[in-house]
Design a protein around this motif. Structure first.
Motif, short mmCIF file in Angstrom:
data_model
loop_
_atom_site.label_atom_id
_atom_site.label_comp_id
_atom_site.label_asym_id
_atom_site.label_seq_id
_atom_site.Cartn_x
_atom_site.Cartn_y
_atom_site.Cartn_z
N LYS A 181 0.74 -1.25 -0.01
CA LYS A 181 0.12 0.12 -0.07
C LYS A 181 0.88 1.08 0.08
O LYS A 181 1.78 1.45 0.75
CB LYS A 181 -1.04 -0.11 1.35
N VAL A 203 -2.49 2.37 5.41
CA VAL A 203 -2.86 1.11 5.16
C VAL A 203 -4.16 0.83 5.86
O VAL A 203 -4.44 0.99 7.09
CB VAL A 203 -1.72 0.25 6.00
N SER A 215 -6.68 -4.25 4.47
CA SER A 215 -5.61 -5.06 3.72
C SER A 215 -5.13 -6.10 4.45
O SER A 215 -4.46 -6.90 4.29
CB SER A 215 -4.25 -4.07 3.72
#
Lengths: 241, 494
Positions: free
Chosen positions: B355, B359, B363
């Motif tokens: 990323k 983040v 994720s």
């Protein structure tokens, strides 16, 4: 409108700052700085004044405190300088390429180049004198090192295109730092105490050869600070384009 | 076996000065010199650790005993904390051994080692000015660490985090120095035990002013509310390892310094209990603020950063209850946090490494399927952080609740419960995402070193969780240090 809101936002911060500053001021007035608060032999400063010369072999009392009684702090301060220099160097390295380019200043005049070349050896000699005599007269490793670095700065101003060796500076800096620790370890090996001045009686008090290990430490600090500050100046000048 | 604890400082300094030489002659080796330095520290600590069961390990420097020279007083509390700090630093450094070439790795590793050295120095020194010198070392290393961008973001510096921390940290250092100057002016000594001995003869206003400056200065370092505005700026833009260090090493050193100076040195010179009350409620407010902010953050780096702020508050509150169980709880919480938080940072850094910028929570989605080992390690870390038995945090919260209950601190208990609910909220969301396997995700192998370090810390969590008994002897000394200043005074006058 913009300005007013900025001022309004800063007001509490200003008030807190004034409060802290005021408290500190009143507290420092209250304690009467420098007066004896305890029996005179219990104050560390008095002990240093009374016995500093004989216990450390250095006729400069400041040096006896900085390099012997509180030598561990000085090792820490040397490390602080090392980290700051490394950090600044690293941040310059992290800059994008065009930020690292050396900018072209005006060409130095004849007076600058010739005068500089005359002054540099004298300044460097003076710096060396200051750190070599740190245990005898005011000054010492930090001051001497910075004086030497000013000679280096003058050199770069007088000869902007001069080639300098960053490797040499970084090598002498590291070796000087290791020597400081090495001298400290002599104490650890001989008497079991880190930075113990094991030969403090060596030489005659007040002469160049005296103070045991202290002058050696100041020489290491002088070389270290000198090459560190020079290295920093050199880094800040940027890469040759 | 006793080794001179001064080596805990000397060895990493040798390593630090060796780095530039090695960079010249063996460039590939330079980045591993700091690792050797840390291993050296770990060896010294391992050799000295057994002696902490009998009390402090001490040493003098410069050839003069305290108060004339600088002494090292590694109390069991300081030793325990130093052990944890070295562990966290090793975790951070070893986890990145994966054969990948990273920019700035040498500087980063050097600063990880030096931040740890400074932090260890702060907790083991017996001299208040020497503590300041180590604070400077830690702070400067912290600024450089904050500036180093994450992997894959090499182009930009994290200027914001570094600049904010440099400014605020500078103010903090100045205030601590001003406080030290006041104490020196008032007691004519710099030795911590001797200042503690003489503090009762000092004017209350002066002690109060010293407490004010120390509290603000060290409160900034240990991320206490409302002095922690800088912290999210550091966490959000720097590497996962930097986050682990700020929450597990740098902040913890500030915390111990704050506790020691408040309880051992200044508290006897002030109105009964006022220092404890201030710290207790500042801690409680920090806990609530940190956990609430973590709950409402979207970026995982910030979530973990705020969560660390919350834990700092919880720690200050439990140590400031002034009863044995509070300190016992605080010590367990401290260990629990030092073990669990680096795991979360590491696994989160792994899951979100591709990323750019923030983040998001998503994720972590399906981590248990794409990388089962990372998923399992992170799950255990999350459960350990919230205090599932058996984990050190469980014991910590257990003792803290019983201490608060027996003291009749019902407001504190309500704050603890609300904070824990927030904590359960955001940690639960993370768990939910880890186990959310509705969307297929490409398999993703956890690098070996990172997995081993994660598993090792999981092992320690279970070890302390199942067998907290052997720590009790050390905790007895921690209680002795913080409850009765006379104990530290007698340890310090070697």
């Amino acid at each position: 409108m913009m300005e007013r809101s900025t001022i309004q936002r800063s007001l509490p911060a200003l008030a807190i700052s004034i409060l802290i500053a005021g408290t500190l001021f009143l507290a420092f007035v209250e304690i009467g700085f420098g007066e004896n608060k305890v029996d005179s032999e219990d104050a560390v400063a008095n002990r240093y004044i009374a016995n500093g010369t004989t216990e450390t072999g250095s006729s400069n009392l400041v040096t006896s405190v900085v390099v012997n009684y509180r030598g561990f702090d000085t090792l820490g301060e040397v490390t602080v300088l090392f980290l700051a220099a490394t950090g600044v160097g690293a941040m310059i390295n992290l800059l994008p390429e065009d930020g690292k380019k050396r900018s072209k200043g005006p060409k130095p005049s004849l007076i600058m180049t010739q005068g500089g070349m005359l002054a540099i050896p004298v300044i460097a000699l003076f710096g060396t004198y200051v750190f070599l005599h740190g245990h005898l007269s005011p000054g010492g490793g930090f001051q001497g090192g910075v004086i030497i670095a000013t000679a280096f700065l003058l050199y770069l101003i007088a000869k902007p295109d001069a080639k300098t060796s960053h490797r040499t500076l970084s090598l002498s800096e590291s070796l000087a730092g290791l020597s400081f620790i090495g001298i400290g370890l002599i104490g650890l090996a001989v008497s079991g105490i880190f930075l113990d001045n094991v030969i403090e009686g060596f030489g005659v008090l007040g002469e160049l050869v005296s103070g045991g290990l202290l002058p050696l430490i100041y020489i290491a600090i002088g070389i270290k600070v000198g090459s560190e500050m020079s290295g920093l100046v050199e880094k800040m000048r940027g890469d040759a384009s | 076996m006793t080794v001179d604890p001064v080596l805990l400082i000397v060895i990493p300094l040798v390593a630090a000065f060796l780095v530039p030489i090695t960079s010249i002659f063996m460039k590939g080796l330079a980045k591993w010199i700091p690792l050797l330095g840390l291993i050296g520290m770990a060896v010294v600590m391992a050799l000295d650790f057994g002696d902490l069961y009998d009390g402090p390990v001490t040493s003098i420097t410069g050839g003069f005993g305290p108060p004339w020279g600088i002494s090292i007083i590694m109390t069991p509390f300081g030793g325990l904390l130093a052990t944890g700090m070295i562990g966290v630093a090793l975790f951070v450094m070893i986890s990145e051994i994966d054969g990948k070439k990273r920019a700035h790795q040498t500087v980063y590793n050097t600063m990880v080692m030096m931040a740890t050295t400074g932090a260890v120095g702060m907790v083991i020194t017996g001299d208040i000015f020497n503590m300041f010198v180590f604070l400077e070392i830690t702070a400067i290393a912290g600024v450089v660490l904050a500036a180093i961008p994450r992997d894959g973001h090499e182009k930009g510096l994290n200027w914001r985090g570094a600049a904010v921390y440099a400014l605020v940290g500078g103010v903090a250092s100045f205030l601590v120095l001003a406080g030290i100057a006041l104490l020196y002016g008032a007691t004519s000594t710099l030795n911590i035990y001797q200042i503690a001995e003489r503090i009762e003869g000092v004017d209350t206003f002066v002690v109060g002013a010293a407490f004010l400056t120390m509290f603000i200065g060290l409160g900034i370092e240990s991320e206490l509310f409302p002095l922690n505005g800088w912290a999210p700026e550091v966490y959000r833009g720097s590497k996962w390892g930097t986050g682990s260090l700020f929450s597990g090493v740098i902040g913890k050193a500030g915390l111990l310094a704050l506790l020691r100076i408040s309880f051992v040195v200044l508290s006897p010179g002030l109105e009964n209990g006022i220092v404890m009350d201030i710290l207790l409620w500042v801690g409680a407010a920090t806990y609530l603020f940190g956990e609430a902010a973590a709950f409402s953050s979207k970026d995982l780096y910030r979530v973990l950063g705020y969560s660390s702020i919350g834990v700092f508050g919880l720690l200050v509150a439990s140590f400031s209850l002034g009863v044995a169980d509070g300190i016992r709880g605080g010590t367990m919480l401290l260990l629990g946090h030092m073990l669990a938080k680096p795991i979360l940072f590491s696994m989160m850094g792994f899951a979100g490494r591709k990323k750019k910028g923030d983040v998001p929570l998503s994720s972590l989605k399906g981590l248990i399927r794409s990388s089962p080992s990372a998923g399992i390690i992170m799950t255990i870390g999350i459960l350990a952080l919230i205090g599932m038995p058996p984990s050190p945090t469980f014991w910590g919260k257990y003792f803290l609740f019983s201490a608060a209950g027996s003291e009749g601190q019902w407001l504190l208990i309500s704050i603890l419960i609300i904070g824990t609910l927030f904590e359960a909220g955001y940690l639960g969301r993370m768990l939910f995402n880890i186990f959310d396997t509705r969307k297929e995700r490409k398999a993703d192998t956890l690098p070996l070193a990172r997995g081993i370090m994660g598993a090792l810390f999981v092992f320690f969590i279970f070890l302390i969780g199942f067998l907290p008994g052997p720590l009790e002897d050390i905790i007895t000394f921690v209680i002795a240090e913080l409850i009765d200043p006379l104990n530290y005074i007698s340890w310090g006058s070697i």
